[in-house]
Design an enzyme around this catalytic site. Structure first.
Site, PDB file in Angstrom:
ATOM      1  N   HIS A 206       0.826  -1.207   0.000  1.00 31.35           N
ATOM      2  CA  HIS A 206       0.000   0.000   0.000  1.00 31.35           C
ATOM      3  C   HIS A 206       0.860   1.256   0.000  1.00 31.35           C
ATOM      4  O   HIS A 206       0.541   2.246  -0.660  1.00 31.35           O
ATOM      5  CB  HIS A 206      -0.909   0.008   1.239  1.00 31.35           C
ATOM      6  CG  HIS A 206      -2.080  -0.907   1.121  1.00 31.35           C
ATOM      7  ND1 HIS A 206      -2.680  -1.490   2.213  1.00 31.35           N
ATOM      8  CD2 HIS A 206      -2.767  -1.348   0.048  1.00 31.35           C
ATOM      9  CE1 HIS A 206      -3.689  -2.243   1.810  1.00 31.35           C
ATOM     10  NE2 HIS A 206      -3.763  -2.176   0.509  1.00 31.35           N
ATOM     11  N   CYS A 510      -1.956  -2.811 -16.939  1.00 31.06           N
ATOM     12  CA  CYS A 510      -2.645  -1.998 -15.938  1.00 31.06           C
ATOM     13  C   CYS A 510      -2.019  -2.152 -14.563  1.00 31.06           C
ATOM     14  O   CYS A 510      -2.481  -1.558 -13.591  1.00 31.06           O
ATOM     15  CB  CYS A 510      -4.133  -2.353 -15.877  1.00 31.06           C
ATOM     16  SG  CYS A 510      -4.468  -4.048 -15.342  1.00 31.06           S
TER      17      CYS A 510
END
Length: 578
Positions: A206, A510
């Site tokens: 993260h 992506c």
């Protein structure tokens, strides 16, 4: 006591957001937590060790204090999420859900009944869950950092202390941490944080993803970082993966200034995405909701290459209704009414559990029921999502009347065929993600059934290298510059360009790899046709592509493919571009 690094010492790690910065090291503040087994003193909530266990009134008083503190922390996280966008908002919202978890409160009560003070009970309960997540491994391991960070915030609230985290910065500095909590990363001020360096963490953690969204140079897995004292001047070169302690000031300032000039060029880039030889590039945005899509549409994005639908529903206890889904999808599609929007169906499971998806806890969730595999336990969930997406496309009309939609975690031809059939029955344009190696190595068997491919480099790298993407010890393996991963990407692009039925199947990337400006050049050289990145990364990638020709990209790709390690590949490309 940790020995301090000497002047000129170089600490190596894995660069995840390219950039260079020079400034004082500033360490994240972490409170001293009570020992998990500590009992309360005379004024505490429970009896001393060896005394009569606390009665239910004492336990209830402790529980109420914990619940109130956890509710306060969750409220703060919700407030920050409301002010954030993109991945930052997603992480903060998910952490707020964790803070309200009833299972955590029950575990705290269990510790209170043993005689622990409420602060110690909070720590002990947290460590029980942390140990469970660590045993599970996979992307669940990333949540250990989240859990401990939330625990620290709740304990500080219980003690009446200021919330832990980022220090007050009176001047710009390099933020350092053992493993920066996502809630801290999401609240960073890019004007004050020159770079982020973590001793732990991985390329797809993260922290790395949010740092990329904010455009802050970032390194992870920097072993030995603890030896750098707070306030020490350091030079961070995230592209090379190095931290130099107390470098020669003149050269360090010159290097930092050169990097600032490069960033200024990127800040002025407004599109369209075109190579130096005039070759147009599809440079798209990754989004999670309507607000993110509209933000991307206000900038240079040429469309949306990844709409992460599951992130909008992480806090939902029940499945969103048809109308709720249609409204969300229509807002995203409507942000780009005349160009491509690629929607990914629910990538539920692993580190993104959806309460309404009916999934159970697994020993190894990264290899378990996630993505398209949720069909195994609730086939109707995907069908209802496809129905809503088709309805949203009809509402928007125009280029969105047949929305592009792709399934995650496809591993077999049967899965691809079945998904494509279900899409086409609804007038949708079907594609699949290439993130399971079985698709990459036998891609010619999948091509007849789909209209496009999108490579998810985060998971593809994890599975190709057999390395947990959340393990800081394995960060060098989960680096998307790994030549083996690049070779698979080239094979997929080559095969898609000559599909068995004579079509040229579009191939995009992506995953987070596309947001690395140097790696973006390599990906184009490998034959990839479109790149989708966080909105904040668009100008950095676009500006880098404007300075190279397609032939140069192909030469850079060959240099990377001819390397034996990720570090060699990165360094070869950097040397050729400088």
């Amino acid at each position: 006591m940790t020995q301090q690094s000497k002047a000129g010492a170089v600490i190596r790690g894995t660069g995840v957001v390219a950039g260079l910065a020079y400034g004082p090291a500033r360490w994240v503040i972490r409170p001293d937590a009570p020992a998990p087994g500590a009992a309360a003193g005379p004024a505490g909530d429970a009896a001393d060790a060896g005394a009569v266990p606390p009665d239910e009134q004492q336990v209830e008083a402790g529980r109420e204090r914990f619940v109130a503190a956890a509710r306060t922390v969750a409220g703060r996280l919700d407030q920050r999420a409301a002010l954030a966008t993109g991945v930052s908002a997603e992480v903060l919202s998910a952490n707020a859900v964790l803070a309200r978890d009833r299972g955590w409160a029950k575990a705290v009560v269990k510790e209170l009944r043993k005689g622990a003070a409420v602060e110690a009970a909070t720590v002990a309960a947290t460590e029980t869950f942390a140990a469970m997540f660590a045993r599970v491994g996979g992307r669940q391991a990333e949540r250990v950092t989240d859990l401990r960070d939330i625990c620290a915030r709740v304990v500080a609230e219980l003690r009446g202390l200021p919330e832990p985290g980022i220090p007050d910065l009176d001047e710009p500095g390099v933020l350092m941490a053992d493993d920066l909590a996502p809630a801290d990363t999401a609240a960073l001020d890019p004007a004050m944080v020159l770079a982020i360096v973590c001793e732990h963490g991985g390329p797809t953690s993260h922290t790395a993803i949010i740092a990329r969204q904010l455009g802050i140079p970032c390194m992870v897995a920097a072993g030995g970082l603890a030896a750098v004292a707070d306030g020490t001047q350091v030079l961070v070169d995230a592209a090379a993966g190095t931290v130099t302690v107390e470098p020669e000031e003149g050269s360090a300032r010159a290097a930092a200034e050169a990097d600032r000039r490069t960033r200024a060029v990127a800040a002025d880039w407004s599109g369209p995405a075109v190579l130096a030889d005039g070759h147009p590039i599809r440079l798209l945005a990754n989004v999670q909701d309507g607000a993110g899509a509209e933000d991307a549409a206000s900038g240079p994005a040429g469309g949306i290459g990844l709409f992460r639908t599951e992130l909008a529903f992480l806090d939902r206890a029940s499945e969103p209704t048809h109308d709720e889904q249609v409204d969300l999808y229509a807002r995203v599609l409507g942000a780009f009414p005349d160009t491509r929007v690629v929607t990914r169906t629910l990538d539920a499971g692993s580190d993104k559990p959806l309460a309404f998806a009916g999934m159970t806890e697994e020993d190894n969730p990264a290899l378990g029921v996630r993505g398209i595999r949720v069909d195994l336990i609730d086939r109707g969930l995907l069908d209802r999502q496809l129905d809503a997406l088709a309805a949203a496309g009809h509402r928007v009309g125009g280029a969105q009347s047949s929305p592009w939609v792709m399934a995650p975690m496809v591993a077999t031809v049967d899965e691809a065929r079945d998904f494509a059939d279900r899409c086409r029955r609804r007038g949708l344009t079907p594609g699949i993600m290439v993130e399971v190696p079985s698709v990459a190595v036998a891609v010619d068997r999948f091509l007849p059934h789909v209209d496009f491919l999108s490579i998810g480099t985060n998971d593809l790298t994890q599975y190709v290298m057999a390395a947990d993407r959340m393990s800081s010890d394995l960060a060098s393996l989960t680096d998307p510059w790994q030549p083996a991963v690049l070779r698979l990407i080239r094979a997929v692009a080559d095969a898609a360009g000559r599909a068995p039925d004579g079509r040229a199947i579009p191939v995009g990337v992506c995953g987070e790899a596309a947001a690395d400006p140097n790696l973006a050049c390599v990906l184009l050289g490998l034959g990839v046709g479109s790149l989708s990145v966080a909105t904040a990364a668009l100008p950095f990638v676009g500006a880098a592509l404007a300075g190279v020709t397609l032939e140069q990209c192909r030469r850079l790709a060959e240099l990377a493919l001819d390397s034996d390690t990720a570090l060699d590949a990165r360094n070869a490309v950097l040397a050729a571009r400088n």
